[in-house]
Design a protein around this motif. Structure first.
Motif, PDB file in Angstrom:
ATOM      1  N   GLY A  38       0.787  -1.218   0.000  1.00  0.00           N
ATOM      2  CA  GLY A  38       0.000   0.000   0.000  1.00  0.00           C
ATOM      3  C   GLY A  38       0.819   1.269   0.000  1.00  0.00           C
ATOM      4  N   GLY A  39       2.126   1.182   0.180  1.00  0.00           N
ATOM      5  CA  GLY A  39       2.973   2.362   0.286  1.00  0.00           C
ATOM      6  C   GLY A  39       2.948   3.227  -0.962  1.00  0.00           C
ATOM      7  N   GLY A  40       3.159   2.610  -2.120  1.00  0.00           N
ATOM      8  CA  GLY A  40       3.169   3.373  -3.364  1.00  0.00           C
ATOM      9  C   GLY A  40       1.822   4.003  -3.661  1.00  0.00           C
ATOM     10  N   LEU A  41       0.755   3.310  -3.321  1.00  0.00           N
ATOM     11  CA  LEU A  41      -0.585   3.840  -3.578  1.00  0.00           C
ATOM     12  C   LEU A  41      -0.934   4.966  -2.612  1.00  0.00           C
ATOM     13  CD1 LEU A  41      -2.311   0.412  -4.239  1.00  0.00           C
ATOM     14  CD2 LEU A  41      -1.916   2.224  -5.919  1.00  0.00           C
ATOM     15  N   LEU A  42      -0.439   4.879  -1.384  1.00  0.00           N
ATOM     16  CA  LEU A  42      -0.661   5.986  -0.459  1.00  0.00           C
ATOM     17  C   LEU A  42       0.109   7.225  -0.907  1.00  0.00           C
ATOM     18  CD1 LEU A  42      -2.033   6.947   2.090  1.00  0.00           C
ATOM     19  CD2 LEU A  42      -0.093   6.096   3.423  1.00  0.00           C
ATOM     20  N   PHE A  75      -9.187  11.519  -8.445  1.00  0.00           N
ATOM     21  CA  PHE A  75      -8.267  10.370  -8.369  1.00  0.00           C
ATOM     22  C   PHE A  75      -7.786  10.083  -6.962  1.00  0.00           C
ATOM     23  CE2 PHE A  75      -8.216  10.820 -12.917  1.00  0.00           C
ATOM     24  CZ  PHE A  75      -8.102   9.505 -13.346  1.00  0.00           C
ATOM     25  N   ILE A  76      -7.986  11.016  -6.035  1.00  0.00           N
ATOM     26  CA  ILE A  76      -7.619  10.719  -4.656  1.00  0.00           C
ATOM     27  C   ILE A  76      -8.425   9.539  -4.128  1.00  0.00           C
ATOM     28  CG2 ILE A  76      -9.281  12.339  -3.629  1.00  0.00           C
ATOM     29  CD1 ILE A  76      -7.286  12.953  -1.490  1.00  0.00           C
ATOM     30  N   THR A  77      -9.686   9.446  -4.571  1.00  0.00           N
ATOM     31  CA  THR A  77     -10.529   8.348  -4.099  1.00  0.00           C
ATOM     32  C   THR A  77     -10.108   7.007  -4.703  1.00  0.00           C
ATOM     33  OG1 THR A  77     -12.106   8.815  -5.879  1.00  0.00           O
ATOM     34  CG2 THR A  77     -12.495   9.877  -3.767  1.00  0.00           C
ATOM     35  N   VAL A  78      -9.712   7.025  -5.978  1.00  0.00           N
ATOM     36  CA  VAL A  78      -9.287   5.779  -6.627  1.00  0.00           C
ATOM     37  C   VAL A  78      -8.024   5.234  -5.968  1.00  0.00           C
ATOM     38  CG1 VAL A  78      -8.504   4.732  -8.791  1.00  0.00           C
ATOM     39  CG2 VAL A  78     -10.328   6.444  -8.817  1.00  0.00           C
ATOM     40  N   PHE A  79      -7.044   6.121  -5.764  1.00  0.00           N
ATOM     41  CA  PHE A  79      -5.789   5.666  -5.173  1.00  0.00           C
ATOM     42  C   PHE A  79      -5.964   5.292  -3.702  1.00  0.00           C
ATOM     43  CE2 PHE A  79      -3.831   8.137  -8.742  1.00  0.00           C
ATOM     44  CZ  PHE A  79      -3.199   7.052  -9.335  1.00  0.00           C
ATOM     45  N   PHE A  80      -6.847   5.998  -3.000  1.00  0.00           N
ATOM     46  CA  PHE A  80      -7.056   5.661  -1.591  1.00  0.00           C
ATOM     47  C   PHE A  80      -7.743   4.304  -1.464  1.00  0.00           C
ATOM     48  CE2 PHE A  80      -9.569   5.968   2.409  1.00  0.00           C
ATOM     49  CZ  PHE A  80      -8.479   5.967   3.273  1.00  0.00           C
ATOM     50  N   PHE A 100      -9.325  -0.586 -13.071  1.00  0.00           N
ATOM     51  CA  PHE A 100      -9.084   0.182 -14.296  1.00  0.00           C
ATOM     52  C   PHE A 100     -10.380   0.854 -14.772  1.00  0.00           C
ATOM     53  CE2 PHE A 100      -5.423  -2.679 -14.442  1.00  0.00           C
ATOM     54  CZ  PHE A 100      -4.411  -1.785 -14.767  1.00  0.00           C
ATOM     55  N   LEU A 101     -11.507   0.175 -14.547  1.00  0.00           N
ATOM     56  CA  LEU A 101     -12.789   0.768 -14.914  1.00  0.00           C
ATOM     57  C   LEU A 101     -13.072   2.005 -14.063  1.00  0.00           C
ATOM     58  CD1 LEU A 101     -15.448   0.696 -16.478  1.00  0.00           C
ATOM     59  CD2 LEU A 101     -16.345  -0.879 -14.727  1.00  0.00           C
ATOM     60  N   LEU A 102     -12.794   1.911 -12.766  1.00  0.00           N
ATOM     61  CA  LEU A 102     -12.979   3.071 -11.885  1.00  0.00           C
ATOM     62  C   LEU A 102     -12.097   4.234 -12.319  1.00  0.00           C
ATOM     63  CD1 LEU A 102     -13.176   1.496  -8.306  1.00  0.00           C
ATOM     64  CD2 LEU A 102     -15.021   2.537  -9.632  1.00  0.00           C
ATOM     65  N   GLY A 103     -10.856   3.914 -12.654  1.00  0.00           N
ATOM     66  CA  GLY A 103      -9.960   4.962 -13.128  1.00  0.00           C
ATOM     67  C   GLY A 103     -10.482   5.609 -14.397  1.00  0.00           C
ATOM     68  N   GLY A 104     -11.053   4.796 -15.287  1.00  0.00           N
ATOM     69  CA  GLY A 104     -11.608   5.338 -16.525  1.00  0.00           C
ATOM     70  C   GLY A 104     -12.800   6.243 -16.267  1.00  0.00           C
ATOM     71  N   ILE A 105     -13.637   5.856 -15.301  1.00  0.00           N
ATOM     72  CA  ILE A 105     -14.793   6.689 -14.962  1.00  0.00           C
ATOM     73  C   ILE A 105     -14.342   8.040 -14.407  1.00  0.00           C
ATOM     74  CG2 ILE A 105     -16.757   6.908 -13.400  1.00  0.00           C
ATOM     75  CD1 ILE A 105     -17.119   3.877 -13.642  1.00  0.00           C
ATOM     76  N   GLN A 106     -13.362   7.996 -13.508  1.00  0.00           N
ATOM     77  CA  GLN A 106     -12.878   9.245 -12.932  1.00  0.00           C
ATOM     78  C   GLN A 106     -12.190  10.121 -13.979  1.00  0.00           C
ATOM     79  OE1 GLN A 106     -14.784   9.219 -10.555  1.00  0.00           O
ATOM     80  NE2 GLN A 106     -13.460   9.654  -8.810  1.00  0.00           N
ATOM     81  N   MET A 137     -19.623  13.528  -7.092  1.00  0.00           N
ATOM     82  CA  MET A 137     -19.457  13.584  -5.643  1.00  0.00           C
ATOM     83  C   MET A 137     -19.971  12.306  -4.981  1.00  0.00           C
ATOM     84  SD  MET A 137     -17.762  16.205  -5.372  1.00  0.00           S
ATOM     85  CE  MET A 137     -17.538  15.864  -3.635  1.00  0.00           C
ATOM     86  N   LEU A 138     -21.017  11.697  -5.574  1.00  0.00           N
ATOM     87  CA  LEU A 138     -21.476  10.399  -5.060  1.00  0.00           C
ATOM     88  C   LEU A 138     -20.373   9.359  -5.192  1.00  0.00           C
ATOM     89  CD1 LEU A 138     -23.713   8.553  -3.991  1.00  0.00           C
ATOM     90  CD2 LEU A 138     -24.450   8.194  -6.368  1.00  0.00           C
ATOM     91  N   MET A 139     -19.657   9.378  -6.312  1.00  0.00           N
ATOM     92  CA  MET A 139     -18.523   8.476  -6.491  1.00  0.00           C
ATOM     93  C   MET A 139     -17.446   8.772  -5.457  1.00  0.00           C
ATOM     94  SD  MET A 139     -17.303   5.985  -8.481  1.00  0.00           S
ATOM     95  CE  MET A 139     -18.060   6.108 -10.103  1.00  0.00           C
ATOM     96  N   PHE A 140     -17.208  10.047  -5.196  1.00  0.00           N
ATOM     97  CA  PHE A 140     -16.201  10.468  -4.216  1.00  0.00           C
ATOM     98  C   PHE A 140     -16.515   9.872  -2.841  1.00  0.00           C
ATOM     99  CE2 PHE A 140     -14.858  13.371  -0.857  1.00  0.00           C
ATOM    100  CZ  PHE A 140     -13.521  13.588  -1.161  1.00  0.00           C
ATOM    101  N   TYR A 141     -17.762  10.029  -2.397  1.00  0.00           N
ATOM    102  CA  TYR A 141     -18.147   9.525  -1.082  1.00  0.00           C
ATOM    103  C   TYR A 141     -18.174   7.995  -1.055  1.00  0.00           C
ATOM    104  CZ  TYR A 141     -19.471  14.248   0.367  1.00  0.00           C
ATOM    105  OH  TYR A 141     -19.458  15.565   0.698  1.00  0.00           O
ATOM    106  N   SER A 142     -18.648   7.384  -2.131  1.00  0.00           N
ATOM    107  CA  SER A 142     -18.794   5.927  -2.155  1.00  0.00           C
ATOM    108  C   SER A 142     -17.442   5.229  -2.090  1.00  0.00           C
ATOM    109  CB  SER A 142     -19.534   5.492  -3.422  1.00  0.00           C
ATOM    110  OG  SER A 142     -20.830   6.033  -3.467  1.00  0.00           O
ATOM    111  N   LEU A 143     -16.507   5.658  -2.933  1.00  0.00           N
ATOM    112  CA  LEU A 143     -15.193   5.010  -2.954  1.00  0.00           C
ATOM    113  C   LEU A 143     -14.460   5.216  -1.637  1.00  0.00           C
ATOM    114  CD1 LEU A 143     -13.922   5.785  -6.581  1.00  0.00           C
ATOM    115  CD2 LEU A 143     -15.152   3.784  -5.724  1.00  0.00           C
ATOM    116  N   THR A 144     -14.557   6.408  -1.084  1.00  0.00           N
ATOM    117  CA  THR A 144     -13.894   6.672   0.192  1.00  0.00           C
ATOM    118  C   THR A 144     -14.515   5.836   1.303  1.00  0.00           C
ATOM    119  OG1 THR A 144     -13.473   8.942  -0.529  1.00  0.00           O
ATOM    120  CG2 THR A 144     -13.172   8.458   1.799  1.00  0.00           C
TER     121      THR A 144
END
Length: 568
Positions: free
Chosen positions: A34-38, A77-82, A102-108, A151-158
């Protein structure tokens, strides 16, 4: 470009500086789970806070709107990486590399592109304009559907990421309590501030304090990382270790619920029982495993045919309880005890047969020797001497056979492609030399090959032919070896060895069928046992049949090397 300083920018700039400081300390942990992703997460926070802080200073409407691109890039992308960090940190790295991430990244990325092109379609917002407050270039606009979806995606992924971290605490207890609480609390202030802006609970529509509250978030994360040793006590190793302990174990493991439905299997169980890890999950245990299993028994034995071989397993059952102590199912562990059981049987039978024959034959030798000692009749002495010599030879042959068998069993296990027709043709030629006048016919189709142990195959058929020839009273004993069946679905073939001898006594076949020698049910020798053991070692089956007209032995052996043209 019109730039004006404002104290309102101090919050996001403080978070930006803290992000840089965090990255400097975080860099040595880049190779930890998780280090690189954080690091990527903090980089996104830095982009977001830095761009927003600078945007508060810019009153040029064109430039101000262009700055929304890096702002929304960081926010998206903060939510995808987190989420990816939470997955890898908790031992679910395989999901990070899946198509779903990868699908989530594409959506963002699509969301960022819609923000960048918003002036063309107004899908994210409309009526965009600078609406200063406290001397800062804050903006106001009408929120459109895509902004709410983003913003729904932001809250959901987090939220999913936080639930993953909380699950580590629930599963593993106090070891990860501190880190989990700190990380969860770190998102509280940004969530509240962002929701207040999104739903216009603030006194001014342009007042968005989310980036300012990220200073609290970063401070708590920093504390969790460097003061609570977040990377020193990663749950990834524990979760992966637990998964390896079950799924990578070379022993079959089944987990069932209280209604005996299979809820998890490891790879070895899939191979042994032919269970589909997806389609069969939820099926009842006794529908998926042929042999009935008593899950309440501490230990039991069962026989399983897998890959064309028959194996014996010891089944150990243990109850599974949840965190409250409630019984929720059973774990079944299958230990392959085939070799152990075979070895025990071999030692028992060898001991009984050798002891029985040795006692009887030595009694015979001693008795005739005493008779010779007390008689002067030359004919009687000659007859008794021949009996002693013959009995001694048979006893020596029995010992030699036991020794050859033990050596062959000890060296077994090295499988290779064996052209069965050639092997049996050579064996037949050897017996024709030892038994002149014998008629030994090998009728096997061309191309018949097995992936098997040639030494054990030779041992099995050698004893079959020898038993037939030695007990046949005809002047020209006959033995025929042929192929009766090709079981392609079982990857095996069935041989038949037929002779015209007197047949095998029923009591000797019964001893073999029972699997052990009994005090009052001894076989006459080792030949049949060697055949039975050898076939078992090869993973096959053997059946004896016959009458006064001869004996028929069927031998099924696995390991058929695919030969499309092979016919019986």
């Amino acid at each position: 470009m019109d730039i004006s300083l404002t104290w309102l920018a101090l919050g996001p700039f403080s978070a930006f500086v803290m992000s840089l400081y965090f990255l400097w300390h975080l860099w040595p942990y880049r190779d930890e789970p998780g280090g690189g992703l954080l690091i990527a997460t903090v980089v996104c926070e830095g982009i977001w806070t830095g761009a927003y802080g600078f945007a508060l200073l810019v009153f040029d409407p064109v430039v101000r709107q262009l700055l929304e691109i890096p702002i929304w890039f960081g926010k998206s992308f903060i939510t995808v990486f987190f989420l990816a960090y939470a997955l890898e940190y908790t031992g679910r790295a395989e999901i990070v590399r899946s198509k779903w991430m990868f699908l989530l990244g594409g959506i963002q990325l699509s969301s960022v592109m819609l923000v960048a092109t918003n002036p063309l379609h107004q899908l994210a917002w409309s009526n965009y304009h600078i609406d200063p407050i406290f001397g800062a270039a804050t903006v106001a606009y009408t929120h459109q559907m895509w902004l709410y979806m983003s913003m729904l995606m932001f809250y959901s992924l987090t939220t999913v990421a936080l639930l993953l971290l909380l699950e580590a605490f629930v599963s593993y207890g106090s070891v990860y309590r501190g880190q989990t609480v700190v990380v969860a609390l770190s998102f509280f202030a940004p969530f509240v501030a962002n929701a207040a802006w999104l739903f216009k609970w603030v006194p001014h529509p342009g007042l968005n304090l989310t980036t300012t509250t990220l200073t609290i978030h970063l401070a708590l994360d920093f504390y969790g990382l460097f003061h609570l040793d977040m990377f020193e006590q990663s749950p990834a190793a524990r979760r992966v270790g637990e998964r390896a302990a079950i799924h990578d174990l070379g022993t079959p493991v089944l987990i069932i619920d209280t209604k005996h439905r299979v809820i998890d299997v490891n790879e070895e169980a899939q191979r042994v029982f032919g269970i589909d890890a997806v389609g069969d999950i939820g099926g009842r245990l006794n529908d998926l495993v042929e042999t009935p299993i008593d899950v309440t028994a501490d230990e039991q034995l069962m026989t399983v045919r897998t890959d064309g071989e028959r194996r014996e397993y010891s089944v150990a059952s243990s109850e599974v309880a949840d965190s409250t102590g409630t019984h929720v199912g059973y774990t079944l562990v299958f230990q392959d005890v085939t070799e152990e059981k075979r070895r025990e049987q071999r030692l028992e039978v060898l001991n009984r047969v050798l002891r029985h024959n040795l006692r009887n034959d030595m009694t015979t030798i001693t008795g005739y020797a005493e008779v010779i000692q007390d008689t002067d009749d030359p004919d009687e002495i000659r007859d008794h001497t021949e009996t002693i010599i013959e009995t001694g030879r048979e006893l020596a042959e029995l010992g030699d056979k036991a020794r050859r068998f033990e050596r062959a069993m000890g060296e077994s296990g090295e499988r290779q492609r064996v052209e069965v027709g050639d092997l049996l043709a050579d064996l037949a030629e050897e017996f024709r030399e030892d038994y002149p006048g014998s008629r030994i016919h090998v009728d096997l189709p061309e191309g018949l090959a097995l992936d098997t142990d040639p030494a054990v195959v030779r041992l099995v058929f050698s004893n079959l032919v020898e038993n037939a020839l030695r007990h046949d009273t005809h002047d020209r004993p006959r033995v025929e070896i042929g192929l009766t069946e090709v079981e392609r679905d079982q990857n095996s073939v069935v041989f038949e060895v037929r002779d015209d001898g007197p047949g095998i006594p029923d009591h000797e076949v019964a001893v073999i069928s029972q699997g052990e020698e009994r005090d009052l049910e001894h076989g006459s020798g080792l030949g049949l046992w060697i055949i039975q053991w050898g076939v078992n070692v090869l993973g096959g089956d053997v059946a004896f049949d016959g009458d006064e007209d001869g004996t028929v032995v069927s031998v099924r052996l696995p390991g058929l090397v695919d030969a499309p043209s092979l016919k019986v």
